[in-house]
Enzyme design. Structure first.
Site, PDB file in Angstrom:
ATOM      1  N   ASP A  74      -3.412   3.451   8.056  1.00 36.97           N
ATOM      2  CA  ASP A  74      -4.381   3.136   6.923  1.00 36.97           C
ATOM      3  C   ASP A  74      -5.450   2.181   7.849  1.00 36.97           C
ATOM      4  OD1 ASP A  74      -2.627   2.970   4.880  1.00 36.97           O
ATOM      5  OD2 ASP A  74      -1.117   1.187   4.951  1.00 36.97           O
ATOM      6  N   HIS A  85      -0.769  -1.645   0.010  1.00 35.79           N
ATOM      7  CA  HIS A  85      -1.170  -1.872   1.335  1.00 35.79           C
ATOM      8  C   HIS A  85      -2.384  -2.854   1.451  1.00 35.79           C
ATOM      9  CE1 HIS A  85       0.903  -1.330   5.430  1.00 35.79           C
ATOM     10  NE2 HIS A  85       0.681  -2.671   5.619  1.00 35.79           N
ATOM     11  N   GLU A 109       3.897  -1.805  -1.164  1.00 37.61           N
ATOM     12  CA  GLU A 109       4.501  -0.445  -1.337  1.00 37.61           C
ATOM     13  C   GLU A 109       5.137  -0.051  -2.051  1.00 37.61           C
ATOM     14  OE1 GLU A 109       1.512   1.692  -2.004  1.00 37.61           O
ATOM     15  OE2 GLU A 109      -0.044   0.980  -0.439  1.00 37.61           O
ATOM     16  N   ASP A 165       7.171   2.394   2.801  1.00 39.06           N
ATOM     17  CA  ASP A 165       7.302   4.098   2.968  1.00 39.06           C
ATOM     18  C   ASP A 165       7.353   4.324   4.913  1.00 39.06           C
ATOM     19  OD1 ASP A 165       4.772   3.945   3.895  1.00 39.06           O
ATOM     20  OD2 ASP A 165       3.256   4.294   2.307  1.00 39.06           O
TER      21      ASP A 165
HETATM   22  C1  DIR Z   1      -4.043   8.591   3.209  1.00 39.92           C
HETATM   23  C2  DIR Z   1      -2.899   8.166   2.810  1.00 39.92           C
HETATM   24  N1  DIR Z   1      -3.848   8.616   4.684  1.00 39.92           N
HETATM   25  C3  DIR Z   1      -5.380   7.571   2.750  1.00 39.92           C
HETATM   26  N2  DIR Z   1      -2.514   6.519   3.139  1.00 39.92           N
HETATM   27  C4  DIR Z   1      -1.955   6.025   2.607  1.00 39.92           C
HETATM   28  O1  DIR Z   1      -5.352   7.648   1.485  1.00 39.92           O
HETATM   29  O2  DIR Z   1      -5.880   7.206   3.519  1.00 39.92           O
HETATM   30  N3  DIR Z   1      -1.412   4.676   2.615  1.00 39.92           N
HETATM   31  N4  DIR Z   1      -0.825   5.980   1.681  1.00 39.92           N
HETATM   32  O3  DIR Z   1      -0.109   4.060   3.106  1.00 39.92           O
HETATM   33 MN    MN Z   2      -0.126   1.208   4.079  1.00 44.28          MN
HETATM   34 MN    MN Z   3       2.328   3.592   3.989  1.00 42.58          MN
END
Ligand code: DIR
Ligand code: MN
Ligand code: MN
Ligand code: MN
Length: 314
Positions: free
Chosen positions: A123, A96, A272, A229
């Site tokens: 994100d 992403h 993703e 996701d």
């Molecule tokens: C988490 C996970 N907040 C990070 N973020 C994800 O890595 O900043 N985003 N998996 O898709």
């Molecule tokens: Mn994402």
């Molecule tokens: Mn996500």
């Protein structure tokens, strides 16, 4: 309507290999043929190639910053070209972090956008708030005008300028938001339908309110950034950071149907999908075929049934 497909086989915005095969897995499931069968013109621009940048030492704790910056610059230019050719842009990820280049390129080509971000995650970390150092958890912080004083300059990001107002962003599906991200969402007053609001209101009302909110100021082209996701891991397990309690298949699809019907959908990211994260072949199949169905929904496929305008009864 016509679709201009860009494959972005890129995984360095996070640490799990496999997400770079997303574009080819989604194509192999028949995306182009099925779009064409439903009457959609398609131009497949193929996969982008990305340079391997070594060394690429962490910057302020964030990893593979130079590679992410360079890949997104390339993607931004590709999306601009697709928009100038008159298509609805479809960016197949990849992770992403690619939303940076996709949204930047889209805005550069068409001007101010509405962004609908469908994801378990917000994100919107900055390099200074990220626990993980993964840039796929940070793209919105670079895109929002209002956060510019909070994001440090990064190598290979000088091309990148913020292009989204926090009032033109709506989140759907949130259920794993870091404290700093939650603070940012409240500070900026970002509209967000977490899974609690989906439970409370139902997806139909969520989509009505999403459009009413976005159109309150002006009807602008919509950028849909869809992280697979967002959907419940019982349906789409083959992804890097699955979170329980997600959108059902039907809720996920309804979002695409509703946005398609607005006539304003101008670019879509589908990111993703990670075939290596499925435990079984069935896990991967379910994830990839859901991704295809979401994209078909973006281009007018209806569950009531469909037929081409020139259909004549034999
Ligand atoms: C988490 C996970 N907040 C990070 N973020 C994800 O890595 O900043 N985003 N998996 O898709
Ligand atoms: Mn994402
Ligand atoms: Mn996500
Ligand atoms: Mn509506």
């Amino acid at each position: 309507r016509s679709a201009g497909i860009i494959g972005a086989p890129f995984s360095k915005g996070q640490s799990r290999g496999g997400v770079e095969t997303g574009p080819d897995k989604i194509r192999a499931a028949g995306l182009v043929d099925r779009l064409q069968q439903q009457g959609c013109a398609v131009k497949d621009y193929g996969n982008l190639t990305f340079e391997d940048i070594v060394p690429d030492e962490p910057v302020r704790g964030s990893r593979r910053v130079r590679a992410v910056g360079s890949a997104n610059q390339r993607l931004s230019e590709a999306v601009q070209a697709v928009k100038k050719d008159g298509h609805t842009a479809v960016m197949l990820g990849g992770d992403h972090s690619l939303a940076m280049g996709s949204i930047h390129g889209h805005a550069a080509a068409v001007g101010p956008l509405s962004v609908v971000w469908v994801d378990a995650h917000a994100d919107v970390n900055t390099p200074l708030t990220s626990y993980t150092g993964n840039l796929h958890g940070q793209p919105m912080s670079y895109l929002l005008y209002e956060l510019q004083s909070k994001v440090p300059a990064l190598p290979n990001f000088s091309w990148m300028k913020p292009c989204v107002s926090s009032q033109d962003l709506v989140y759907i599906g949130l259920r794993d938001v870091d404290p700093a991200e939650h603070h940012i969402l409240k500070l900026l007053g970002v509209k967000a339908f977490s899974m609690s609001e989906v439970d409370q209101l139902g997806v139909a009302r969520v989509m009505e309110e999403t459009c009413d909110y976005l159109w309150d100021r002006a009807k602008k082209p919509i950028h849909l950034s869809y992280d697979i996701d967002a959907i419940d891991p019982s349906v789409t397990p083959a992804t890097g950071t699955p979170v329980v309690g997600g959108l059902t298949y039907r809720e996920g699809l309804y979002i695409t149907e509703h946005l398609c019907q607005t006539g304003l959908l101008s670019a879509v990211d589908l990111v993703e999908v990670n075939a290596l994260r499925g435990r079984t072949e069935a896990d991967v199949h379910s994830t990839v075929s859901t991704a295809v169905d979401l994209l078909l929904g973006c281009f007018g496929r209806l569950r009531e049934g469909n037929h081409l305008p020139d259909y004549s009864l034999p």
